[in-house]
Design a protein around this motif. Structure first.
Motif, PDB file in Angstrom:
ATOM      1  N   ALA A 142       0.824  -1.213   0.000  1.00 36.31           N
ATOM      2  CA  ALA A 142       0.000   0.000   0.000  1.00 36.31           C
ATOM      3  C   ALA A 142       0.852   1.254   0.000  1.00 36.31           C
ATOM      4  N   GLN A 143       2.112   1.149   0.426  1.00 31.70           N
ATOM      5  CA  GLN A 143       2.994   2.313   0.496  1.00 31.70           C
ATOM      6  C   GLN A 143       3.777   2.539  -0.797  1.00 31.70           C
ATOM      7  N   ARG A 144       3.509   1.754  -1.839  1.00 34.66           N
ATOM      8  CA  ARG A 144       4.270   1.831  -3.094  1.00 34.66           C
ATOM      9  C   ARG A 144       3.397   2.366  -4.227  1.00 34.66           C
ATOM     10  N   ILE A 145       3.972   3.299  -4.986  1.00 34.10           N
ATOM     11  CA  ILE A 145       3.275   3.900  -6.130  1.00 34.10           C
ATOM     12  C   ILE A 145       4.139   3.719  -7.371  1.00 34.10           C
ATOM     13  N   LEU A 146       3.557   3.200  -8.429  1.00 39.91           N
ATOM     14  CA  LEU A 146       4.246   3.056  -9.710  1.00 39.91           C
ATOM     15  C   LEU A 146       3.828   4.191 -10.632  1.00 39.91           C
ATOM     16  N   ILE A 147       4.809   4.959 -11.103  1.00 41.65           N
ATOM     17  CA  ILE A 147       4.548   6.014 -12.091  1.00 41.65           C
ATOM     18  C   ILE A 147       4.931   5.469 -13.452  1.00 41.65           C
ATOM     19  N   CYS A 148       3.979   5.407 -14.363  1.00 36.73           N
ATOM     20  CA  CYS A 148       4.227   4.781 -15.661  1.00 36.73           C
ATOM     21  C   CYS A 148       3.541   5.574 -16.769  1.00 36.73           C
ATOM     22  N   SER A 149       3.820   5.181 -17.992  1.00 32.22           N
ATOM     23  CA  SER A 149       3.189   5.788 -19.169  1.00 32.22           C
ATOM     24  C   SER A 149       3.168   4.745 -20.272  1.00 32.22           C
ATOM     25  N   ALA A 150       2.400   5.015 -21.288  1.00 31.21           N
ATOM     26  CA  ALA A 150       2.319   4.059 -22.396  1.00 31.21           C
ATOM     27  C   ALA A 150       3.554   4.135 -23.274  1.00 31.21           C
ATOM     28  N   GLN A 151       3.969   5.333 -23.629  1.00 28.75           N
ATOM     29  CA  GLN A 151       5.084   5.550 -24.542  1.00 28.75           C
ATOM     30  C   GLN A 151       6.110   6.492 -23.909  1.00 28.75           C
ATOM     31  N   PRO A 152       7.315   6.564 -24.495  1.00 33.12           N
ATOM     32  CA  PRO A 152       8.303   7.524 -23.984  1.00 33.12           C
ATOM     33  C   PRO A 152       7.851   8.965 -24.214  1.00 33.12           C
ATOM     34  N   ASN A 153       8.478   9.889 -23.477  1.00 35.67           N
ATOM     35  CA  ASN A 153       8.274  11.335 -23.632  1.00 35.67           C
ATOM     36  C   ASN A 153       6.837  11.773 -23.329  1.00 35.67           C
ATOM     37  N   GLU A 154       6.211  11.119 -22.392  1.00 29.33           N
ATOM     38  CA  GLU A 154       4.864  11.530 -21.977  1.00 29.33           C
ATOM     39  C   GLU A 154       4.851  12.182 -20.589  1.00 29.33           C
ATOM     40  N   GLY A 155       6.031  12.290 -19.947  1.00 28.83           N
ATOM     41  CA  GLY A 155       6.131  13.051 -18.713  1.00 28.83           C
ATOM     42  C   GLY A 155       6.112  12.238 -17.437  1.00 28.83           C
ATOM     43  N   PRO A 255       7.014   3.277   8.812  1.00 25.92           N
ATOM     44  CA  PRO A 255       5.578   3.143   8.529  1.00 25.92           C
ATOM     45  C   PRO A 255       4.994   4.305   7.752  1.00 25.92           C
ATOM     46  N   GLY A 256       5.638   5.476   7.793  1.00 29.20           N
ATOM     47  CA  GLY A 256       5.117   6.620   7.058  1.00 29.20           C
ATOM     48  C   GLY A 256       5.783   6.859   5.725  1.00 29.20           C
ATOM     49  N   ARG A 257       6.638   5.946   5.294  1.00 26.05           N
ATOM     50  CA  ARG A 257       7.368   6.152   4.035  1.00 26.05           C
ATOM     51  C   ARG A 257       6.521   5.782   2.826  1.00 26.05           C
ATOM     52  N   ILE A 258       6.561   6.628   1.806  1.00 24.58           N
ATOM     53  CA  ILE A 258       5.929   6.357   0.514  1.00 24.58           C
ATOM     54  C   ILE A 258       7.032   6.112  -0.496  1.00 24.58           C
ATOM     55  N   VAL A 259       6.960   4.984  -1.213  1.00 24.57           N
ATOM     56  CA  VAL A 259       7.968   4.618  -2.204  1.00 24.57           C
ATOM     57  C   VAL A 259       7.390   4.854  -3.593  1.00 24.57           C
ATOM     58  N   ILE A 260       8.063   5.683  -4.377  1.00 21.69           N
ATOM     59  CA  ILE A 260       7.617   6.023  -5.735  1.00 21.69           C
ATOM     60  C   ILE A 260       8.606   5.424  -6.730  1.00 21.69           C
ATOM     61  N   PHE A 261       8.093   4.613  -7.650  1.00 24.78           N
ATOM     62  CA  PHE A 261       8.919   3.977  -8.676  1.00 24.78           C
ATOM     63  C   PHE A 261       8.702   4.687 -10.010  1.00 24.78           C
ATOM     64  N   ASP A 262       9.783   5.192 -10.580  1.00 27.38           N
ATOM     65  CA  ASP A 262       9.737   5.725 -11.947  1.00 27.38           C
ATOM     66  C   ASP A 262      10.117   4.587 -12.881  1.00 27.38           C
ATOM     67  N   SER A 263       9.150   4.077 -13.641  1.00 25.33           N
ATOM     68  CA  SER A 263       9.357   2.876 -14.441  1.00 25.33           C
ATOM     69  C   SER A 263       9.532   3.228 -15.917  1.00 25.33           C
ATOM     70  N   PRO A 264      10.006   2.277 -16.723  1.00 23.79           N
ATOM     71  CA  PRO A 264      10.073   2.506 -18.171  1.00 23.79           C
ATOM     72  C   PRO A 264       8.683   2.495 -18.785  1.00 23.79           C
ATOM     73  N   PRO A 265       8.530   3.011 -19.989  1.00 25.63           N
ATOM     74  CA  PRO A 265       7.205   3.003 -20.646  1.00 25.63           C
ATOM     75  C   PRO A 265       6.687   1.576 -20.810  1.00 25.63           C
ATOM     76  N   LEU A 266       5.405   1.393 -20.587  1.00 18.42           N
ATOM     77  CA  LEU A 266       4.815   0.062 -20.597  1.00 18.42           C
ATOM     78  C   LEU A 266       4.880  -0.600 -21.965  1.00 18.42           C
ATOM     79  N   LEU A 267       4.672   0.168 -23.018  1.00 16.34           N
ATOM     80  CA  LEU A 267       4.653  -0.417 -24.359  1.00 16.34           C
ATOM     81  C   LEU A 267       6.030  -0.453 -24.992  1.00 16.34           C
TER      82      LEU A 267
END
Length: 333
Positions: A142-155, A255-267
């Motif tokens: 619950a403390q983990r957030i995945l930041i993703c996008s479909a293609q590159p260069n979408e921010g 217990p109060g830490r939020i983990v944010i993952f910057d992932s590669p584009p999904l497609l």
């Protein structure tokens, strides 16, 4: 109440002896009381009962010869066992504020802008969702957030950094920003931090503790975990059993830490879809007038196993409602 008749005493005038008098006739109490005291012996008599017969003694083995060499001090040995292992502390990384300003990132202690206000709204919804998932028993995921996008260069990287900077200002939370784009990492260069070992090193080498790879920064509440080594088997490492242990240690004791993952584009690369199975929330960045509906649907299908998926529209040129955050505080952008 019920009345009872009183118990009558024996009538002496009737001549009938009482119970005590009859007992005195049968037993001569005066004779027993008038007996002379027994003479005590001149020497005391040991009245201790004789002990029970003990079993036959068994011959004890001869004690081993004691060496004349001095034994080590037990106190020092106990202290060595009780002392916890001290982890090396990485130096605090200084974040270049001018570079952040040039790249339109949220600047800590800077003026309130439309970007900072937009991400305040985004983080508030995410934090509420995190709390709901934690109450539902999702655990550390619950403390983990995945930041993703479909293609590159979408921010997605831009959004991941700004979201992390916004959450870092919270009083009850700190944030760990993880660069999970192993093929093309960009978190460190965007913040002006030197590269070193990171997440993939901890996944590939059991002797590497992931805690030792976390870089503290001079921004209060913000730490960074680099991507680490580059490999062609990043998805396989993420799918291994060790990933569960490594990710759990990111929030162990926090217990109060939020983990944010910057992932590669999904497609464009598979690690994002694999990593989505280990997080409780996914934030899909959609670039206005760029991301197609078909690409968005395909990308969402790859992370359908994630509990909570939300969309973040990036690059909007105007707001139909006339919303202009920042101007209320005397600042604009």
């Amino acid at each position: 109440m019920t009345m009872h008749d009183p118990i009558s005493s024996p009538d002496k005038s009737s001549g009938t002896p009482s119970l005590i008098e009859r007992a005195a006739d049968m037993y001569d109490f005066r004779k027993s009381l008038n007996q002379p005291a027994p003479q005590l012996p001149d020497t005391p008599v040991d009245e201790t009962p004789a002990p029970a017969a003990a079993p036959a003694p068994v011959a004890a083995p001869a004690p081993a010869a004691v060496s004349a060499a001095p034994a080590p001090a037990p106190v020092a040995a106990a202290a060595a066992v009780a002392r916890p292992r001290m982890r090396p502390s990485l130096p605090v990384a200084a974040i270049d504020r001018d570079q952040m300003r040039e790249r339109a990132f949220i600047v800590p202690d800077g003026p309130v802008t439309s970007i900072s206000e937009e991400f305040r709204i985004v983080k508030r919804r995410l934090l509420a969702s995190i709390q709901a998932e934690a109450n539902a028993g999702l655990g550390a995921a619950a403390q983990r957030i995945l930041i993703c996008s479909a293609q590159p260069n979408e921010g997605k990287t831009y959004s991941a950094i700004n979201l992390a900077l916004s959450i870092a200002t919270e009083q009850d939370h700190d944030v760990l920003l993880v660069d999970a784009d192993f093929a093309k990492p960009s978190i460190l260069s965007s913040l002006g931090i030197e590269g070193q070992r990171g997440l993939m090193d901890a996944l590939a080498d059991p002797s590497v503790a992931v805690e030792d790879c976390i870089i503290p920064t001079d921004i209060r509440g913000l730490s960074v975990l680099p991507a680490g080594r580059q490999t062609n088997t990043d998805s396989e490492y993420l799918a291994s059993a060790r990933t569960l242990e490594v990710l759990a240690r990111l929030t162990d004791g926090h217990p109060g830490r939020i983990v944010i993952f910057d992932s590669p584009p999904l497609l464009a690369a598979s690690p994002a879809a694999t990593l989505a199975q280990h997080v409780g929330h996914a934030l899909m960045v959609v670039r206005a007038d760029v991301t197609s509906e078909r690409a968005l649907r395909d990308a969402l299908g790859l992370i359908s196993g994630c509990n909570q998926i939300q969309l973040l529209l990036n690059g909007v040129k105007f707001s139909p409602s006339g919303r202009s955050f920042g101007s209320y505080y005397g600042y604009g952008e």
